[in-house]
Design an enzyme around this catalytic site. Structure first.
Site, mmCIF file in Angstrom:
data_model
loop_
_atom_site.group_PDB
_atom_site.id
_atom_site.type_symbol
_atom_site.label_atom_id
_atom_site.label_comp_id
_atom_site.label_asym_id
_atom_site.label_seq_id
_atom_site.Cartn_x
_atom_site.Cartn_y
_atom_site.Cartn_z
ATOM 1 C CD GLU A 15 -2.775 -1.307 0.085
ATOM 2 O OE1 GLU A 15 -3.201 -0.259 -0.457
ATOM 3 O OE2 GLU A 15 -3.049 -2.444 -0.329
ATOM 4 C CG HIS A 205 -8.115 -1.062 -1.450
ATOM 5 N ND1 HIS A 205 -7.402 -1.272 -2.612
ATOM 6 C CD2 HIS A 205 -9.402 -0.865 -1.821
ATOM 7 C CE1 HIS A 205 -8.229 -1.181 -3.645
ATOM 8 N NE2 HIS A 205 -9.433 -0.954 -3.194
#
Length: 256
Positions: A15, A205
């Site tokens: 990320e 995510h």
């Protein structure tokens, strides 16, 4: 079972910092480094195998340096908070710690960093290493380690091709002309659905949850007889227009 050329798989899904409206050309900084290590349970002397298992995991948040404060959009998207990154090591330290993880599992030599076993990175799309790692190493003013410049298996590409081939096979006949399958680009949830696996587990995510679900997909591809091998390349010397001298970000090319 098919012959499988690799012994281990490092499933990575980073990320990175982001601002709403930007794309992969922006100077994203890595803020989470999660990896799932997979190995074969049943590889025979000829290299045939179909059963992968999760051996270990590595996860670290990463402290950004160019834009140290996360945007609200980034935190909402990834679930990573300002407190998570402020207490985290910077990227070079994370790579040092992760290299010891690789050494512990006999994947690289502790002195030279060279591969001791055949392993490939597994990612969802080419972006994690091709874009994020290359940009981050530039920002951190470090050389990409040899063990990070090795092979990359884009799992999304493999699933897309498998689905396309199944579609062609299901609709073919002895009188049909040769059909070239059109590969699909499916996100993680769509890949799970295409392989008839249970829905996404965890938070989308979140790097570690994404990596775990990609590992599930790679494991299922192996079970179905797909040969797991590299299908994408990286360019360690790639440059973006915002790059100045090593570590220098030219602000005039960053629109936000």
């Amino acid at each position: 079972m098919v012959k499988q050329p690799y012994d281990a798989f490092l499933v990575l899904d980073v990320e990175a910092t982001c601002i709403q409206g930007t794309d992969f050309n922006w100077p994203n900084e890595i803020i989470e480094w999660p990896v799932c290590l997979l190995r074969w349970q049943d590889k025979d002397k000829e290299g045939r195998a179909s059963k992968l298992s999760l051996v270990d995991e590595f996860r670290s948040f990463v402290q950004p340096t160019w834009r140290p404060h996360l945007s609200e959009f980034c935190t909402t998207l990834t679930g990573i908070t300002q407190a998570d990154v402020e207490c985290a090591p910077k990227f070079p330290k994370v790579l040092d710690t992760f290299s010891r993880f690789l050494e512990k599992h006999g994947l690289i030599d502790s002195r030279t960093g060279k591969r001791l076993q055949r392993f490939t990175w597994c990612t969802d799309g080419p972006f994690d290493i091709r874009d994020f790692v290359v940009k981050q190493c530039f920002i951190s003013k470090i050389t990409i380690p040899d063990w990070l410049k090795v092979d990359v298996l884009d799992v999304r590409k493999s699933v897309g091709m498998w689905v396309a081939l199944q579609s062609v096979a299901g609709g073919s006949s002895s009188t049909s002309p040769t059909v070239v399958p059109r590969r699909l680009s499916l996100n993680i949830s769509q890949q799970l659905s295409a392989l008839e696996l249970p829905a996404f587990e965890g938070r989308q995510h979140s790097g570690i949850d994404d990596a775990r679900n990609i590992a599930r997909i790679a494991t299922e591809l192996a079970r179905r007889g797909v040969r797991l091998e590299p299908n994408t390349t990286i360019l360690p010397g790639r440059r973006w227009q915002w790059m100045g001298k090593p570590g220098q970000i030219l602000e005039e090319y960053c629109l936000t």
